[in-house]
Design an enzyme around this catalytic site. Structure first.
Site, PDB file in Angstrom:
ATOM      1  N   GLY A  12       0.813  -1.211   0.000  1.00  0.00           N
ATOM      2  CA  GLY A  12       0.000   0.000   0.000  1.00  0.00           C
ATOM      3  C   GLY A  12       0.841   1.254   0.000  1.00  0.00           C
ATOM      4  O   GLY A  12       0.494   2.252   0.637  1.00  0.00           O
ATOM      5  N   SER A 141      -4.442   0.534  14.259  1.00  0.00           N
ATOM      6  CA  SER A 141      -5.078   1.852  14.286  1.00  0.00           C
ATOM      7  C   SER A 141      -5.690   2.084  15.650  1.00  0.00           C
ATOM      8  O   SER A 141      -6.016   1.131  16.367  1.00  0.00           O
ATOM      9  CB  SER A 141      -6.181   1.917  13.217  1.00  0.00           C
ATOM     10  N   TYR A 153     -13.537  -2.185   9.977  1.00  0.00           N
ATOM     11  CA  TYR A 153     -12.173  -1.659  10.104  1.00  0.00           C
ATOM     12  C   TYR A 153     -11.635  -1.857  11.525  1.00  0.00           C
ATOM     13  O   TYR A 153     -10.476  -2.255  11.715  1.00  0.00           O
ATOM     14  CB  TYR A 153     -12.188  -0.178   9.731  1.00  0.00           C
ATOM     15  N   LYS A 157      -8.382  -4.030  12.530  1.00  0.00           N
ATOM     16  CA  LYS A 157      -7.229  -3.416  13.178  1.00  0.00           C
ATOM     17  C   LYS A 157      -6.974  -4.008  14.568  1.00  0.00           C
ATOM     18  O   LYS A 157      -5.827  -4.067  15.020  1.00  0.00           O
ATOM     19  CB  LYS A 157      -7.418  -1.904  13.252  1.00  0.00           C
TER      20      LYS A 157
END
Length: 252
Positions: A12, A141, A153, A157
């Site tokens: 990424g 995160s 998400y 994470k």
């Protein structure tokens, strides 16, 4: 490529945090495999690294696809040198409240973050074990602690943290360390897209976020890059299985 230069894979890394990490590790002397879904999109990061005197190649790969991952890692090893550093940074968001979130939204996010990190780590760690030296850094995160509209998400994470600690236990005997960075609010295209989605001008969005952060500013991709640089250094050889929140203040 010189045998003295270690090869690092940064997933990424066409933009944002990944690009900053790739450039920082290149400055530290690593050869960088700039990996992203679209190989052409990696050109900018590669050019910046090369113009600064570093070495880099662009590699297109879908981290959630096993054949794509294995082909990419094999190509990197043969063309650029066996990878002994892996930064699992690739990620996407498909935010929505639970009752609006589709199965595809869930599967896509878990696929890129968790499945992608699993596949990349499995493929790259073989080279680290052979070299009896390696570094894996996973991007978690602050959302791992829970965040409205991010059930997918946040779950991904949080999963990255358990994944990190388990790999640290399994790979430590081979002189491979595994750590995680959990960024807070970082100024990137992703956070800009979030501001647009909620209908708030990005500058106002950043000011609102900064007001809740003890150091009174939002983070920059370079803040994460510096932390990654430490984790992959020789000086961090006794640091493994840790999650560091880079968020401008304490997190539980």
């Amino acid at each position: 490529m010189s045998d003295q230069i270690k090869t690092a894979i940064v997933t990424g890394s066409a933009r944002g945090i990944g690009a900053a990490v790739a450039q920082r590790l290149a400055a530290d002397g690593f050869g960088i495999a700039v990996v992203d879904l679209d190989e052409a999109a990696c050109a900018g990061t590669v050019e910046k690294i090369q113009s600064a005197g570093g070495q880099a190649i662009a590699v297109g790969a879908n981290v959630s696809d096993e054949d794509s991952v294995n082909a990419a890692v094999d190509r990197i090893a043969s063309e650029f040198g066996a990878p002994t550093v892996l930064i699992n940074n690739a990620g996407i968001t498909r935010d929505n409240l639970l009752f609006k979130m589709t199965t595809t939204d869930w599967d896509s996010v878990l696929g890129v973050h968790l499945r992608g990190s699993f596949l990349m780590s499995k493929a790259a760690s073989k080279h680290m074990v052979d070299a009896k030296w390696g570094r894996i850094v996973n991007l978690s995160s602050t959302s791992a602690l829970g965040n409205r509209g991010q059930a997918n998400y946040s779950a991904a994470k949080a999963g990255m943290q358990g994944f990190t600690k388990t790999l640290a236990i399994e790979l430590g005997r081979y002189n491979v360390t595994v750590n995680a960075i959990a960024p807070g609010f970082i100024e990137t295209e992703m956070t800009a897209a979030t501001a647009e989605r909620v209908g708030v001008p990005f500058e106002d969005f950043k000011k609102g976020a900064a007001s809740q952060i003890p150091v009174q500013r939002v983070g920059q991709p370079e803040d994460i890059a510096h932390t990654a640089s430490f984790f992959v250094s020789e000086g961090a050889s006794f640091v493994s299985g840790q999650v560091v929140y880079v968020a401008g203040g304490p997190r539980d």
